[in-house]
Motif scaffolding. Structure first.
Motif, PDB file in Angstrom:
ATOM      1  N   LEU A   1       8.639 -16.618  59.256  1.00 48.92           N
ATOM      2  CA  LEU A   1       8.983 -15.205  59.103  1.00 48.92           C
ATOM      3  C   LEU A   1       9.389 -14.895  57.662  1.00 48.92           C
ATOM      4  O   LEU A   1       8.977 -13.873  57.087  1.00 48.92           O
ATOM      5  N   GLU A   2      10.170 -15.773  57.073  1.00 46.80           N
ATOM      6  CA  GLU A   2      10.576 -15.585  55.680  1.00 46.80           C
ATOM      7  C   GLU A   2       9.367 -15.638  54.748  1.00 46.80           C
ATOM      8  O   GLU A   2       9.254 -14.851  53.801  1.00 46.80           O
ATOM      9  N   PHE A   3       8.454 -16.572  55.027  1.00 47.86           N
ATOM     10  CA  PHE A   3       7.242 -16.678  54.214  1.00 47.86           C
ATOM     11  C   PHE A   3       6.421 -15.389  54.286  1.00 47.86           C
ATOM     12  O   PHE A   3       5.961 -14.865  53.269  1.00 47.86           O
ATOM     13  N   LEU A   4       6.227 -14.870  55.487  1.00 50.39           N
ATOM     14  CA  LEU A   4       5.425 -13.660  55.650  1.00 50.39           C
ATOM     15  C   LEU A   4       6.083 -12.459  54.985  1.00 50.39           C
ATOM     16  O   LEU A   4       5.395 -11.575  54.461  1.00 50.39           O
ATOM     17  N   SER A   5       7.406 -12.425  54.996  1.00 48.27           N
ATOM     18  CA  SER A   5       8.097 -11.311  54.338  1.00 48.27           C
ATOM     19  C   SER A   5       7.850 -11.325  52.833  1.00 48.27           C
ATOM     20  O   SER A   5       7.911 -10.278  52.177  1.00 48.27           O
ATOM     21  N   GLU A   6       7.560 -12.501  52.279  1.00 43.78           N
ATOM     22  CA  GLU A   6       7.229 -12.603  50.857  1.00 43.78           C
ATOM     23  C   GLU A   6       5.747 -12.325  50.613  1.00 43.78           C
ATOM     24  O   GLU A   6       5.379 -11.703  49.613  1.00 43.78           O
ATOM     25  N   ALA A   7       4.895 -12.799  51.517  1.00 47.34           N
ATOM     26  CA  ALA A   7       3.449 -12.629  51.336  1.00 47.34           C
ATOM     27  C   ALA A   7       3.014 -11.183  51.562  1.00 47.34           C
ATOM     28  O   ALA A   7       2.096 -10.695  50.898  1.00 47.34           O
ATOM     29  N   ILE A   8       3.646 -10.496  52.523  1.00 48.89           N
ATOM     30  CA  ILE A   8       3.339  -9.078  52.758  1.00 48.89           C
ATOM     31  C   ILE A   8       4.176  -8.281  51.763  1.00 48.89           C
ATOM     32  O   ILE A   8       5.336  -7.965  52.005  1.00 48.89           O
TER      33      ILE A   8
ATOM     34  N   VAL B   1      -8.944 -12.777  57.676  1.00 51.86           N
ATOM     35  CA  VAL B   1      -9.650 -12.139  56.560  1.00 51.86           C
ATOM     36  C   VAL B   1      -8.931 -12.434  55.243  1.00 51.86           C
ATOM     37  O   VAL B   1      -9.561 -12.754  54.229  1.00 51.86           O
ATOM     38  N   ALA B   2      -7.605 -12.322  55.258  1.00 52.34           N
ATOM     39  CA  ALA B   2      -6.839 -12.614  54.041  1.00 52.34           C
ATOM     40  C   ALA B   2      -7.095 -14.043  53.570  1.00 52.34           C
ATOM     41  O   ALA B   2      -7.204 -14.305  52.364  1.00 52.34           O
ATOM     42  N   TRP B   3      -7.220 -14.967  54.520  1.00 54.88           N
ATOM     43  CA  TRP B   3      -7.464 -16.360  54.153  1.00 54.88           C
ATOM     44  C   TRP B   3      -8.861 -16.536  53.556  1.00 54.88           C
ATOM     45  O   TRP B   3      -9.045 -17.313  52.615  1.00 54.88           O
ATOM     46  N   GLU B   4      -9.851 -15.812  54.057  1.00 51.39           N
ATOM     47  CA  GLU B   4     -11.195 -15.887  53.481  1.00 51.39           C
ATOM     48  C   GLU B   4     -11.198 -15.425  52.023  1.00 51.39           C
ATOM     49  O   GLU B   4     -11.976 -15.920  51.204  1.00 51.39           O
ATOM     50  N   LEU B   5     -10.324 -14.491  51.684  1.00 53.94           N
ATOM     51  CA  LEU B   5     -10.306 -13.900  50.340  1.00 53.94           C
ATOM     52  C   LEU B   5      -9.281 -14.557  49.418  1.00 53.94           C
ATOM     53  O   LEU B   5      -9.054 -14.077  48.306  1.00 53.94           O
ATOM     54  N   ARG B   6      -8.663 -15.640  49.858  1.00 52.34           N
ATOM     55  CA  ARG B   6      -7.503 -16.209  49.165  1.00 52.34           C
ATOM     56  C   ARG B   6      -7.784 -16.599  47.714  1.00 52.34           C
ATOM     57  O   ARG B   6      -6.895 -16.510  46.862  1.00 52.34           O
ATOM     58  N   ASN B   7      -8.996 -17.050  47.410  1.00 60.18           N
ATOM     59  CA  ASN B   7      -9.324 -17.497  46.056  1.00 60.18           C
ATOM     60  C   ASN B   7     -10.097 -16.452  45.257  1.00 60.18           C
ATOM     61  O   ASN B   7     -10.570 -16.750  44.157  1.00 60.18           O
ATOM     62  N   LEU B   8     -10.230 -15.258  45.801  1.00 61.92           N
ATOM     63  CA  LEU B   8     -11.108 -14.259  45.193  1.00 61.92           C
ATOM     64  C   LEU B   8     -10.367 -13.099  44.551  1.00 61.92           C
ATOM     65  O   LEU B   8     -10.977 -12.306  43.831  1.00 61.92           O
ATOM     66  N   CYS B   9      -9.077 -12.961  44.819  1.00 62.68           N
ATOM     67  CA  CYS B   9      -8.319 -11.834  44.281  1.00 62.68           C
ATOM     68  C   CYS B   9      -6.837 -12.170  44.297  1.00 62.68           C
ATOM     69  O   CYS B   9      -6.409 -13.139  44.931  1.00 62.68           O
ATOM     70  N   LYS B  10      -6.065 -11.335  43.632  1.00 65.58           N
ATOM     71  CA  LYS B  10      -4.611 -11.502  43.631  1.00 65.58           C
ATOM     72  C   LYS B  10      -3.957 -10.772  44.801  1.00 65.58           C
ATOM     73  O   LYS B  10      -2.943 -11.224  45.331  1.00 65.58           O
ATOM     74  N   TYR B  11      -4.544  -9.630  45.180  1.00 66.12           N
ATOM     75  CA  TYR B  11      -3.957  -8.814  46.236  1.00 66.12           C
ATOM     76  C   TYR B  11      -5.054  -8.309  47.171  1.00 66.12           C
ATOM     77  O   TYR B  11      -6.175  -8.032  46.736  1.00 66.12           O
ATOM     78  N   PHE B  12      -4.689  -8.192  48.440  1.00 67.33           N
ATOM     79  CA  PHE B  12      -5.614  -7.704  49.461  1.00 67.33           C
ATOM     80  C   PHE B  12      -4.948  -6.534  50.178  1.00 67.33           C
ATOM     81  O   PHE B  12      -3.811  -6.643  50.652  1.00 67.33           O
TER      82      PHE B  12
ATOM     83  N   THR C   1      -1.624 -14.758  46.067  1.00 67.55           N
ATOM     84  CA  THR C   1      -1.107 -15.926  45.356  1.00 67.55           C
ATOM     85  C   THR C   1       0.020 -16.597  46.133  1.00 67.55           C
ATOM     86  O   THR C   1       0.316 -17.770  45.903  1.00 67.55           O
ATOM     87  N   ARG C   2       0.638 -15.866  47.050  1.00 67.31           N
ATOM     88  CA  ARG C   2       1.657 -16.443  47.937  1.00 67.31           C
ATOM     89  C   ARG C   2       1.048 -16.869  49.263  1.00 67.31           C
ATOM     90  O   ARG C   2       1.389 -17.920  49.805  1.00 67.31           O
ATOM     91  N   PHE C   3       0.132 -16.068  49.772  1.00 70.71           N
ATOM     92  CA  PHE C   3      -0.457 -16.333  51.084  1.00 70.71           C
ATOM     93  C   PHE C   3      -1.239 -17.640  51.100  1.00 70.71           C
ATOM     94  O   PHE C   3      -1.417 -18.250  52.161  1.00 70.71           O
ATOM     95  N   ILE C   4      -1.688 -18.088  49.955  1.00 74.87           N
ATOM     96  CA  ILE C   4      -2.491 -19.307  49.888  1.00 74.87           C
ATOM     97  C   ILE C   4      -1.710 -20.529  50.369  1.00 74.87           C
ATOM     98  O   ILE C   4      -2.290 -21.562  50.714  1.00 74.87           O
ATOM     99  N   ASP C   5      -0.386 -20.421  50.445  1.00 71.96           N
ATOM    100  CA  ASP C   5       0.454 -21.548  50.873  1.00 71.96           C
ATOM    101  C   ASP C   5       0.749 -21.547  52.373  1.00 71.96           C
ATOM    102  O   ASP C   5       1.562 -22.356  52.838  1.00 71.96           O
ATOM    103  N   ILE C   6       0.101 -20.692  53.139  1.00 74.59           N
ATOM    104  CA  ILE C   6       0.482 -20.540  54.543  1.00 74.59           C
ATOM    105  C   ILE C   6       0.138 -21.720  55.448  1.00 74.59           C
ATOM    106  O   ILE C   6       0.841 -21.956  56.436  1.00 74.59           O
ATOM    107  N   PRO C   7      -0.917 -22.519  55.210  1.00 72.52           N
ATOM    108  CA  PRO C   7      -1.282 -23.542  56.200  1.00 72.52           C
ATOM    109  C   PRO C   7      -0.145 -24.474  56.593  1.00 72.52           C
ATOM    110  O   PRO C   7       0.096 -24.712  57.786  1.00 72.52           O
ATOM    111  N   GLU C   8       0.565 -25.021  55.634  1.00 74.33           N
ATOM    112  CA  GLU C   8       1.636 -25.965  55.954  1.00 74.33           C
ATOM    113  C   GLU C   8       2.722 -25.308  56.799  1.00 74.33           C
ATOM    114  O   GLU C   8       3.231 -25.902  57.759  1.00 74.33           O
ATOM    115  N   ILE C   9       3.063 -24.073  56.473  1.00 70.00           N
ATOM    116  CA  ILE C   9       4.164 -23.395  57.164  1.00 70.00           C
ATOM    117  C   ILE C   9       3.760 -22.991  58.575  1.00 70.00           C
ATOM    118  O   ILE C   9       4.509 -23.206  59.534  1.00 70.00           O
ATOM    119  N   ILE C  10       2.556 -22.424  58.728  1.00 69.82           N
ATOM    120  CA  ILE C  10       2.151 -22.014  60.073  1.00 69.82           C
ATOM    121  C   ILE C  10       1.836 -23.232  60.939  1.00 69.82           C
ATOM    122  O   ILE C  10       2.083 -23.219  62.154  1.00 69.82           O
TER     123      ILE C  10
END
Length: 704
Positions: free
Chosen positions: A376-383, A238-249, A305-314
């Motif tokens: 894990l480090e990425f998620l700690s920043e995105a959450i 769900v967060a990925w669907e909203l990635r370009n629509l808001c700053k925070y979810f 704005t941070r979560f949008i970078d997840i594809p490469e890391i995951i």
């Protein structure tokens, strides 16, 4: 669909009224300038009656279409309140909370689209259909007192057009510097949100994305926060669907009992100029304050704005995970990792962070561990913010991900992987490799675990155990009281590591620690020691040699009684080990001492190769003091002035932080005598007669 509402400033009203007075200066004016009415197109009008005092039948009615307020407020809160189902009563309660908070004011606008249905809640006018309200102050707890803006009749709340039009209506008529869109109703994780019972319809996540995107495309405005006051909606998909629509979810991993709207709005009114991230924090704080005593509640915020970078890391993590599973005989270990991961919504969605933690803990492969730690480090920043009720024991960390376990039907996997049914059009499966991993996961029957922990009792020695390389054996033990415990593994051949986890029916919650010595170079014993609470614990034994043989026992450990002015020296490894990776273990040393009256100097001396930390507890296990040396060979020292004649008991915990080797602990007090070997003068005089008797008897015996 809704039309524009033109709202005038008060100054416009004053001009209109003054003009009317100039026409009929002897007529009093009656008019309600606070509660406007609206026509079917949503145009707000007011009716002003001018009554001739001499002739009450002479009435002049003027309907004035007010001009739009061009000044932005700080915030517009857009609440999409779908009560067209079985939780209508909850929706009315939340509406009342908004009114109790005072509603809109000069700084914030609170706009609600409320859709009702017959048959569930008959309060507050018991009307049906859909209406847009500008929330105003509460007058009566049994009526809706807010300003009716538009009466739409029945609309389908799960129709994307309805959501698009509502957002556009708010943009046009309630301009603000910041916007929050809150979708309220049932939630079904990535399967969708918003159930409209009248229309028998359901909002899939892709349609939510399209509806919001269409509203943004037709406006220059932006939505700062998208919130879903609905169950189970804070998923990666769900967060990925909203990635370009808001700053925070914002949403919850688990069920939600409804936001505490009164608290949220009252806090926002205290600081309406608050920025978006601080408003997110405000919402989480209000939620935690309201539900701190409500079992199994949680709320989190994703920084989009941070979560949008997840594809490469995951994707890097997924590639390493598949490679590890394909190249090693660890399927059972992996399945066990999934089995003990806390999950939500019928077991279909896992707590993402807990899952990665378990991968790191149980699958000890360097490249996989590195990729997992980066994720894990990425998620700690995105959450960005996360609150969870203590009942979760740390297992609701702010984001879930689809990964069913022990599935009896392929339907869930098929729909998700192929983006069918409720999962139609989702982007996550296109932009990440998660669907490929799930295919591997399902086709290789990793959805069930064949590992069953062996039960272990205190002081019960498991002898002559044997495991092969890259294999694990898991034991479970129930500790019945809070105490010091030692986990002791004696290795007769090979090389093993041990890890200890806190555990209950919800799964693994925390890695307590372990012993990771290189056997037999460092030692032939793996040992770790902790202060543990009552509860269940898992012990994992992992073989790093072709074959390893060992004995295992868990026993209660007695703290060493430390005497004043009597230094004590011991040795051990440390949490981080030495620079070569040796001597890595969680081996806490415990001492109990009665501290006498006066100035007591507590000192911990590190050897040149060690850095130990010192924690001081009272008898109720409250931490009184903590010290960590800045480097090797340092002396930690503090003075405690005990002013009572009665001694006080301290418990000292010494834990190796880095390096390996000796330490010396001492509690010194100048008023206390130094313990010595042998008798004191008075002790010698007291026991002299006994010594002489023994001497005489021996002499008589020798003479005979």
């Amino acid at each position: 669909m809704f039309g524009k509402t033109n709202i005038s400033r008060i100054v416009i009203l004053v001009v209109i009224v003054s003009q009317l007075y100039s026409l009929k200066s002897n007529f009093p004016v009656k008019g309600d300038f606070e509660n406007f009415t609206s026509d079917k197109e949503g145009n707000i009008k007011t009716q002003i009656e001018i009554i001739d005092s001499a002739n009450t039948d002479s009435i002049l009615k003027i309907n004035e279409l007010f001009l739009k307020n061009s000044e932005n407020k700080s915030w517009t809160y857009m609440l999409y309140l779908d009560a067209d189902n079985d939780i209508e009563a909850d929706a009315i309660r939340d509406f009342e909370w908004l009114e109790e908070a005072g509603g809109s004011n000069d700084n914030i606008s609170i706009v609600v689209l409320l859709d009702r249905i017959p048959g569930y809640d008959n309060t507050h006018g018991n009307w049906n259909g859909s209406r847009i309200y500008n929330i105003t102050d509460d007058v009566s707890p049994t009526t809706i007192d807010s300003q009716l803006m538009v009466d739409l009749g029945e609309v389908d709340m799960a129709n994307p057009t309805t959501l698009t039009d509502f957002i556009t209506y708010c943009f046009d008529n309630f301009p603000a510097d910041n916007y929050i869109l809150d979708l309220w109703n049932h939630g079904h994780a990535a399967y969708g949100v918003i159930d409209d019972e009248t229309s028998m319809s359901h909002f899939v996540v892709n349609d939510v994305q399209n509806a919001i995107a269409n509203a943004l495309a037709s406006s220059s405005e932006e939505i700062d926060i998208i919130s879903m006051d609905a169950c189970n909606m804070i998923t990666a998909e769900v967060a990925w669907e909203l990635r370009n629509l808001c700053k925070y979810f914002i949403s919850s991993e688990d069920g939600t009992n409804g936001y505490p709207y009164k608290l949220i709005i009252e806090d926002l009114k205290l600081d309406p100029s608050i920025n978006t991230s601080s408003f997110c924090e405000l919402m989480v704080d209000a939620y935690s304050d309201h539900y701190q005593y409500t079992y199994m509640t949680c709320l989190s915020v994703i920084n989009q704005t941070r979560f949008i970078d997840i594809p490469e890391i995951i994707n890097s993590f997924i590639s390493e995970l598949i490679a590890t599973l394909e190249g090693n005989n660890v399927n059972d270990i992996f399945s066990f990792c999934r089995e003990i991961t806390y999950d939500f919504y019928d077991g279909h969605w896992i707590d993402f962070i807990s899952f990665i933690d378990n991968i790191i803990s149980f699958l000890d492969y360097p490249s996989l561990t590195l990729a997992a730690e980066e994720l894990l480090e990425f998620l700690s920043e995105a959450i960005m913010f996360n609150w969870q009720h203590p009942g979760y024991l740390g297992s609701a960390n702010g984001l879930t991900l689809f990964m069913p376990f022990d599935v009896t039907s392929e339907e869930f996997f098929t729909d998700y992987i192929n983006r069918m049914s409720f999962c139609s059009g989702m982007d996550w499966q296109v932009d990440t490799l998660w669907d490929e991993f799930l295919t591997y996961y399902y086709e290789n029957s990793l959805t069930t675990s064949n590992m069953e922990p062996l039960m272990l009792s205190l002081e019960d020695i498991k002898e002559d155990c044997s495991i092969l390389q890259n294999s694990i054996q898991i034991y479970r033990i129930n500790l019945w009281k809070k105490s010091f415990y030692e986990f002791y593994c004696s290795i007769s051949s090979g090389d093993v590591d041990i890890k200890v986890f806190e555990f209950d029916l919800y799964g693994v919650h925390e890695l307590i620690g372990g012993s990771y010595l290189i056997n037999p170079d460092d030692a032939t014993v793996e040992c770790c020691r902790f202060l543990l609470e009552t509860g269940f614990y898992l012990i994992l034994v992992y073989s790093k040699a072709s074959t390893s043989n060992y004995d295992l026992v868990v026993k209660e450990y007695d703290a060493i009684n430390l005497l004043c002015n009597s230094p004590f020296t011991s040795t051990g490894g440390s949490i981080n080990g030495d620079e070569q990776g040796h001597y890595k273990q969680y081996l806490n040393h415990y001492f109990r001492i009665e501290v006498p009256y006066g100035n007591n100097t507590i000192s911990l001396t590190n050897s040149e190769l060690t850095n130990y930390q010192l924690t001081i507890y009272d008898e109720d296990w409250r931490i009184l003091f903590f010290m960590l040396a800045e480097g090797f060979g340092e002396v930690l020292s503090l003075i405690y002035n005990h002013t009572s004649a009665n001694p006080i008991t301290f418990i000292l915990e010494i834990c190796g932080y880095e390096g390996a080797g000796d330490f010396t602990i001492e509690v010194s007090n100048p008023n206390e005598p130094t313990p010595k070997m042998g008798f004191s003068y008075w002790q010698f005089m007291l026991f002299m007669p006994l010594i002489l008797v023994v001497y005489k008897k021996r002499k008589i015996k020798n003479n005979s």
